[in-house]
Structures are given as structure tokens and as C-alpha cells.
Enzyme design. Structure first.
Site, PDB file in Angstrom:
ATOM      1  N   TYR A  50      -1.435  11.943 -14.824  1.00  0.00           N
ATOM      2  CA  TYR A  50      -1.636  11.696 -13.458  1.00  0.00           C
ATOM      3  C   TYR A  50      -1.148  12.796 -12.827  1.00  0.00           C
ATOM      4  O   TYR A  50      -1.644  13.705 -12.160  1.00  0.00           O
ATOM      5  CB  TYR A  50      -1.289  10.322 -13.172  1.00  0.00           C
ATOM      6  N   GLY A  67      -2.191  16.231 -14.087  1.00  0.00           N
ATOM      7  CA  GLY A  67      -3.715  16.227 -13.671  1.00  0.00           C
ATOM      8  C   GLY A  67      -3.935  16.448 -12.158  1.00  0.00           C
ATOM      9  O   GLY A  67      -4.803  17.345 -11.819  1.00  0.00           O
ATOM     10  N   ARG A  98      13.261   8.468  -9.260  1.00  0.00           N
ATOM     11  CA  ARG A  98      14.500   7.846  -8.488  1.00  0.00           C
ATOM     12  C   ARG A  98      14.291   7.785  -7.290  1.00  0.00           C
ATOM     13  O   ARG A  98      15.053   6.784  -6.373  1.00  0.00           O
ATOM     14  CB  ARG A  98      15.674   8.430  -8.738  1.00  0.00           C
TER      15      ARG A  98
HETATM   16  N1  LIG Z   1      -2.491   4.239  -3.174  1.00  0.00           N
HETATM   17  C1  LIG Z   1      -1.694   4.886  -3.264  1.00  0.00           C
HETATM   18  O1  LIG Z   1      -0.519   4.720  -3.301  1.00  0.00           O
HETATM   19  C2  LIG Z   1      -1.903   6.463  -3.745  1.00  0.00           C
HETATM   20  C3  LIG Z   1      -0.896   7.302  -3.762  1.00  0.00           C
HETATM   21  C4  LIG Z   1      -1.012   8.527  -4.010  1.00  0.00           C
HETATM   22  C5  LIG Z   1      -2.445   9.154  -4.258  1.00  0.00           C
HETATM   23  N2  LIG Z   1      -3.356   8.219  -4.318  1.00  0.00           N
HETATM   24  C6  LIG Z   1      -4.896   8.610  -4.580  1.00  0.00           C
HETATM   25  O2  LIG Z   1      -5.752   8.020  -3.724  1.00  0.00           O
HETATM   26  C7  LIG Z   1      -6.856   7.857  -4.386  1.00  0.00           C
HETATM   27  C8  LIG Z   1      -7.219   6.483  -4.427  1.00  0.00           C
HETATM   28  O3  LIG Z   1      -6.382   5.606  -4.764  1.00  0.00           O
HETATM   29  P1  LIG Z   1      -6.391   4.030  -4.500  1.00  0.00           P
HETATM   30  O4  LIG Z   1      -4.966   3.663  -4.578  1.00  0.00           O
HETATM   31  O5  LIG Z   1      -7.450   3.522  -3.644  1.00  0.00           O
HETATM   32  O6  LIG Z   1      -6.791   3.619  -6.053  1.00  0.00           O
HETATM   33  P2  LIG Z   1      -8.005   2.739  -6.684  1.00  0.00           P
HETATM   34  O7  LIG Z   1      -7.743   2.497  -8.121  1.00  0.00           O
HETATM   35  O8  LIG Z   1      -7.971   1.503  -6.023  1.00  0.00           O
HETATM   36  O9  LIG Z   1      -8.913   3.612  -6.465  1.00  0.00           O
HETATM   37  C9  LIG Z   1      -9.634   4.569  -7.282  1.00  0.00           C
HETATM   38  C10 LIG Z   1     -11.009   4.495  -7.397  1.00  0.00           C
HETATM   39  O10 LIG Z   1     -11.776   5.582  -8.204  1.00  0.00           O
HETATM   40  C11 LIG Z   1     -12.791   5.015  -9.072  1.00  0.00           C
HETATM   41  N3  LIG Z   1     -12.573   5.968 -10.357  1.00  0.00           N
HETATM   42  C12 LIG Z   1     -11.576   6.045 -11.222  1.00  0.00           C
HETATM   43  N4  LIG Z   1     -11.964   7.079 -12.210  1.00  0.00           N
HETATM   44  C13 LIG Z   1     -13.435   7.511 -11.654  1.00  0.00           C
HETATM   45  C14 LIG Z   1     -14.429   8.125 -12.369  1.00  0.00           C
HETATM   46  N5  LIG Z   1     -13.867   9.002 -13.695  1.00  0.00           N
HETATM   47  N6  LIG Z   1     -15.513   8.428 -11.734  1.00  0.00           N
HETATM   48  C15 LIG Z   1     -15.672   7.855 -10.801  1.00  0.00           C
HETATM   49  N7  LIG Z   1     -14.962   6.595  -9.982  1.00  0.00           N
HETATM   50  C16 LIG Z   1     -13.725   6.651 -10.751  1.00  0.00           C
HETATM   51  C17 LIG Z   1     -12.023   3.592  -9.489  1.00  0.00           C
HETATM   52  O11 LIG Z   1     -13.068   2.855 -10.092  1.00  0.00           O
HETATM   53  C18 LIG Z   1     -11.625   3.182  -7.969  1.00  0.00           C
HETATM   54  O12 LIG Z   1     -12.802   2.546  -7.204  1.00  0.00           O
HETATM   55  C19 LIG Z   1      -6.640   8.261  -5.991  1.00  0.00           C
HETATM   56  O13 LIG Z   1      -7.010   9.723  -5.990  1.00  0.00           O
HETATM   57  C20 LIG Z   1      -5.154   8.308  -6.112  1.00  0.00           C
HETATM   58  O14 LIG Z   1      -4.602   9.216  -7.062  1.00  0.00           O
HETATM   59  C21 LIG Z   1      -3.320   6.971  -3.866  1.00  0.00           C
HETATM   60  O1  LIG Z   2       6.563  -5.056 -10.424  1.00  0.00           O
HETATM   61  C1  LIG Z   2       6.930  -4.216 -10.142  1.00  0.00           C
HETATM   62  C2  LIG Z   2       6.142  -2.812 -10.241  1.00  0.00           C
HETATM   63  C3  LIG Z   2       6.792  -1.643  -9.784  1.00  0.00           C
HETATM   64  N1  LIG Z   2       8.359  -1.546  -9.565  1.00  0.00           N
HETATM   65  C4  LIG Z   2       8.858  -0.428  -9.184  1.00  0.00           C
HETATM   66  O2  LIG Z   2       8.369   0.002  -8.097  1.00  0.00           O
HETATM   67  C5  LIG Z   2       8.425   1.442  -7.775  1.00  0.00           C
HETATM   68  C6  LIG Z   2       6.908   1.849  -7.143  1.00  0.00           C
HETATM   69  O3  LIG Z   2       6.183   1.734  -8.509  1.00  0.00           O
HETATM   70  P1  LIG Z   2       4.522   1.780  -8.071  1.00  0.00           P
HETATM   71  O4  LIG Z   2       3.887   1.241  -9.253  1.00  0.00           O
HETATM   72  O5  LIG Z   2       4.299   0.934  -6.928  1.00  0.00           O
HETATM   73  O6  LIG Z   2       3.972   3.298  -7.836  1.00  0.00           O
HETATM   74  P2  LIG Z   2       4.921   4.721  -7.621  1.00  0.00           P
HETATM   75  O7  LIG Z   2       5.467   4.594  -6.360  1.00  0.00           O
HETATM   76  O8  LIG Z   2       5.657   5.083  -8.946  1.00  0.00           O
HETATM   77  O9  LIG Z   2       3.289   5.514  -7.473  1.00  0.00           O
HETATM   78  C7  LIG Z   2       2.585   5.248  -6.511  1.00  0.00           C
HETATM   79  O10 LIG Z   2       2.858   6.321  -5.592  1.00  0.00           O
HETATM   80  C8  LIG Z   2       2.082   7.566  -5.824  1.00  0.00           C
HETATM   81  C9  LIG Z   2       0.746   7.442  -6.444  1.00  0.00           C
HETATM   82  O11 LIG Z   2       0.394   8.425  -6.634  1.00  0.00           O
HETATM   83  C10 LIG Z   2       0.705   6.553  -7.369  1.00  0.00           C
HETATM   84  O12 LIG Z   2      -0.856   6.452  -7.602  1.00  0.00           O
HETATM   85  C11 LIG Z   2       1.060   5.178  -7.007  1.00  0.00           C
HETATM   86  O13 LIG Z   2       0.917   4.100  -7.828  1.00  0.00           O
HETATM   87  C12 LIG Z   2       8.715   2.073  -9.081  1.00  0.00           C
HETATM   88  O14 LIG Z   2      10.394   2.430  -9.176  1.00  0.00           O
HETATM   89  C13 LIG Z   2       8.783   0.699 -10.267  1.00  0.00           C
HETATM   90  O15 LIG Z   2       9.519   0.707 -10.978  1.00  0.00           O
HETATM   91  C14 LIG Z   2       8.999  -2.800  -9.563  1.00  0.00           C
HETATM   92  O16 LIG Z   2      10.231  -2.865  -9.295  1.00  0.00           O
HETATM   93  N2  LIG Z   2       8.334  -3.941  -9.687  1.00  0.00           N
END
Ligand SMILES: NC(=O)c1ccc[n+]([C@@H]2O[C@H](COP(=O)([O-])OP(=O)(O)OC[C@H]3O[C@@H](n4cnc5c(N)ncnc54)[C@H](O)[C@@H]3O)[C@@H](O)[C@H]2O)c1
Ligand SMILES: O=c1ccn([C@@H]2O[C@H](COP(=O)(O)OP(=O)(O)O[C@H]3OC[C@@H](O)[C@H](O)[C@H]3O)[C@@H](O)[C@H]2O)c(=O)[nH]1
Length: 350
Positions: A178, A181, A306
Site C-alpha cells: 500500500y 504502491g 507511531r
Molecule cells: N479512508 C482513509 O482514511 C484514507 C486515508 C488515506 C487514503 N485513502 C485513499 O482514499 C481512497 C478511498 O478510500 P476509502 O476509505 O473510501 O476505502 P474503501 O475501501 O471504502 O474504498 C475503496 C473503493 O475502491 C474499490 N476498489 C478497490 N480495488 C479496486 C480495483 N482494483 N478496481 C476497481 N475498484 C477497486 C473498492 O471496491 C472500494 O469501493 C483509497 O484510494 C485510499 O487509499 C483513504
Molecule cells: O481495533 C483497532 C484497530 C486499529 N487500532 C490502531 O489504530 C491505529 C490506526 O489504525 P487504522 O487501521 O485506523 O489505520 P491507519 O491510520 O494505520 O491507516 C489509515 O490511514 C491512512 C490510510 O492511507 C489508510 O488507508 C488508513 O487505513 C493504529 O495504530 C492501529 O494499531 C487499534 O488500536 N484498534
């Protein structure tokens, strides 16, 4: 038409090739000059809220391309059948050809549980998926916005994180599919911009929460809210002192639309600078949603950052954007949605 030589918003030299001429119908007297917008990942959490906002404008035609890996058509049910809306079940690792003016490229699983589930697919989605969408942008002359992430900063050695920080990322860890990527996706965006003159926008999104997150999404805010509503212990992963900054989804969508329609390529941090430890988050959820639940400490996963806190000076200056919804208010808005989906009504005070 001749190449156009310009400088980008980061001072870089850009050689722009004009897009192909649109269909003659575009210039016809009766043509409705709508803005055609593609949202990849539009059936997911942030994507579906973005679609709701874009559809409010009657000049917008919205196309969602999503493979429904973590998204759901349920998130889009109010738009299915609408004349300005189309849903295409499509995997972005395959090429797509649609005539559009703007592409919001969100497709990618975001929860660590889901992106680690099939890491090879995650990196293909980020790299090949972004290449395909850039190829589309080049072919039809569309502007493209990538939703990158705070994870490009890895386990950051600078705090708070500014866009100038290059990050501290493990290239071979379980999160790398991720993190790396998305870093390659950003590289591809800038190479297409410099080499082909594609109009790009990059948002670095910090942890975003709100209604419609999957109940079993696995991210911390949705986990804690579902646990509190069900009356189960809140699972804080060790040490519990790690920090995150949580942004409410409506604020995020406003930021993304401002970025797309502004003049700056980014990357721009979009997030809420309010910083909380996971223990503080658990205390907030307990106090607001269910004071009877306990907090339990559980094992963490490798390479968990962290600390995370966005410096949003750039977003304030170039977009005039900053989040409005504080964590306590956002958690309550999310609680209502989770109670409805889990069919657990709020207890009324005697
Ligand atoms: N929510 C967050 O905290 C957060 C933080 C940083 C970045 N982002 C980015 O924002 C975007 C949306 O995140 P989200 O929280 O809505 O996640 P989400 O998982 O709810 O949404 C992702 C969507 O992409 C679709 N998808 C996944 N792989 C695919 C593929 N190969 N082809 C077509 N569709 C595909 C999934 O079905 C889903 O509908 C992502 O790019 C994620 O990396 C989200
Ligand atoms: O049940 C839980 C789940 C998670 N956590 C902690 O909560 C923190 C946040 O974890 P999350 O799974 O919400 O996600 P992260 O903040 O690590 O990443 C998030 O923000 C950046 C985005 O790009 C990622 O797609 C998103 O998942 C971590 O330190 C994890 O260890 C808990 O303490 N309890």
C-alpha cells in the site's frame, strides 16, 4: 496542434500536447455542456460521499468504476437509475475507455486488513490501476486527481508531517504493498504530468472516518464505534500511545473537490490536525457512546506508525480549506449510522 511549453505549479518544465478533439456533438447548439466526471472506487466509503456531493450539481454527469472489493452498490443506491449517473463494474487493473473531463482516482482498498489480504493485487491496483487511469486521462484530455495517503510518510521521523517530508517507509514490510504502491502512483502522476502535460492533482489523505464505513472495515474508528454500540470491549492495539489525526468525511470531500478545481498539482495534505492517542480515542468513544464498555489491550501489527499529524498550512493557503468538524461531533454523527445498520437503538434515559 503544436506542443505548448509551460512551467508547472512546482516550477517544473512541462511540455503539453493538446488533447484529441472532442466529438463534434460537444459543439452542437443543443449539446448540454455538462462536466463528465469519473470516480474510480466510487462505491467505497469516501468515494460514495464524493459522488453524493458531485451529484448535487445538476451540470455534473458522474460515472463510477468499481470492482466492489470493499465497496458496495448499496452506498450508491440513491443514484442507481438516475439519468446523470452510471455505475460500471470494472477493475482498474484493466484499461477503461470513457469520455470524461475529470477523473477522481480513488480505487484501492484503504483498510490495512483489506489491503494486506491480497498484497499483490493491492500493488497492481496502485501501479497498473494508476497507469491505466493516467492513460485514459492522456487519451481524453481529462484532469486526474489521485487519493494518495499519509502512509507515504511511513513511520515519520518528522512531526507534524509537511508535504516536503520524503518519508520513512519500509520497502519490504507487510504494509509496503500500500505505502510503496501509493508512492509509485504519485511518481507516475508526476511523470505523466512532466512528460505528457497531463493535468494532475495529488491529495495525501490522513485517517478519515464517517458514516458508511464498513462495519467490519477493521480501521480503528469504525472498530471502536461498532464495539461500543454492541457493548463489546474496545480493542486498543499496543502500546495505545501511537497517535492519529482523524478527519470527518464531509470535510475530506470538500477538500478533494477544492483541490480538483484549483490550480495546484499538490501533493497536498488533507486531514484534521487534531491528534489523539488510541487510548484517548477509546476514552472519547466510551464517554460519548457507551460508558459501560471496557477497554482491552490487544496485539498490534508490524510497522504500525507511531505518530501521524498533518501540517495543513499548504491546504489552507492554496485551497482555502481546513476541516470544520471536530472529533467529538463526528463520532456522534457516525454513531447514528452504525446504530441503524447494527439495529441497536440508543437507550433512552429513564
Ligand atoms: N479512508 C482513509 O482514511 C484514507 C486515508 C488515506 C487514503 N485513502 C485513499 O482514499 C481512497 C478511498 O478510500 P476509502 O476509505 O473510501 O476505502 P474503501 O475501501 O471504502 O474504498 C475503496 C473503493 O475502491 C474499490 N476498489 C478497490 N480495488 C479496486 C480495483 N482494483 N478496481 C476497481 N475498484 C477497486 C473498492 O471496491 C472500494 O469501493 C483509497 O484510494 C485510499 O487509499 C483513504
Ligand atoms: O481495533 C483497532 C484497530 C486499529 N487500532 C490502531 O489504530 C491505529 C490506526 O489504525 P487504522 O487501521 O485506523 O489505520 P491507519 O491510520 O494505520 O491507516 C489509515 O490511514 C491512512 C490510510 O492511507 C489508510 O488507508 C488508513 O487505513 C493504529 O495504530 C492501529 O494499531 C487499534 O488500536 N484498534
Amino acid at each position: 496542434m503544436a506542443q505548448k511549453e509551460t512551467n508547472g505549479s512546482n516550477g517544473e518544465h512541462i511540455s503539453t500536447r493538446p488533447p484529441p478533439t472532442p466529438s463534434p456533438l460537444r459543439f452542437s447548439k443543443f449539446f448540454q455542456a455538462n462536466l463528465r466526471i469519473l470516480v474510480t472506487g466510487g462505491a467505497g466509503f469516501i468515494g460514495s460521499h464524493l459522488v453524493d456531493k458531485l451529484m448535487e450539481n445538476e451540470k455534473h454527469e458522474v460515472i463510477v468504476a468499481d470492482n466492489l472489493f470493499t465497496g458496495s452498490k448499496d452506498n450508491l443506491k440513491k443514484w442507481i437509475g438516475h439519468p446523470r449517473f452510471e455505475f460500471i463494474r470494472h477493475d482498474v487493473t484493466q484499461p477503461l475507455l470513457v469520455e470524461v473531463d475529470q477523473i477522481y482516482h480513488l480505487a484501492c482498498p484503504a483498510s490495512p486488513i483489506f489491503y494486506k489480504h491480497n498484497p499483490v493485487k493491492t500493488i497492481k491496483t496502485n501501479v497498473i490501476g494508476t497507469l491505466n487511469m493516467l492513460g485514459l486521462a492522456k487519451r481524453v484530455g481529462a484532469r486526474i486527481l489521485l487519493t494518495s495517503t499519509s502512509e507515504v510518510y511511513g513511520d515519520p521521523l518528522e512531526h507534524p508531517q509537511t508535504e516536503a517530508y520524503w518519508g520513512n517507509v519500509n520497502p519490504i514490510g507487510v504494509r509496503s504493498c500500500y505505502d510503496e504502491g501509493k508512492r509509485v502512483a504519485e511518481t507516475l502522476m508526476f511523470d505523466y504530468h512532466r512528460q505528457h502535460g497531463i493535468e494532475i492533482r495529488i491529495a495525501r489523505i490522513f485517517n478519515t472516518y464517517g458514516p458508511r464505513m464498513n462495519i467490519d472495515d477493521g480501521r480503528v474508528v469504525s472498530n471502536f464505534i461498532a464495539q461500543a454500540v454492541r457493548g463489546e470491549p474496545l480493542t486498543v492495539q499496543r502500546p495505545g500511545t501511537q497517535t492519529r489525526s482523524f478527519c470527518y468525511v464531509a470535510d475530506m470531500v470538500d477538500g478533494l473537490i477544492k483541490l480538483m478545481n484549483g490550480n495546484n498539482t499538490g501533493p497536498i495534505n488533507l486531514g484534521n490536525p487534531g491528534e489523539f492517542t488510541m487510548l484517548e480515542l477509546a476514552e472519547n468513544v466510551k464517554e460519548l457512546i457507551n460508558p459501560d464498555v471496557t477497554v482491552t489491550m490487544t496485539e498490534n501489527t508490524p510497522d504500525d506508525p507511531r505518530q501521524r499529524k498533518p501540517d495543513i498550512t499548504k491546504a489552507k493557503e492554496v485551497l482555502g480549506w481546513e476541516p470544520k468538524i471536530v472529533l467529538k461531533d463526528g463520532l456522534v454523527l457516525m454513531e447514528d449510522d452504525f446504530r441503524e445498520r447494527l439495529a441497536v437503538p440508543k437507550k433512552t434515559k429513564a
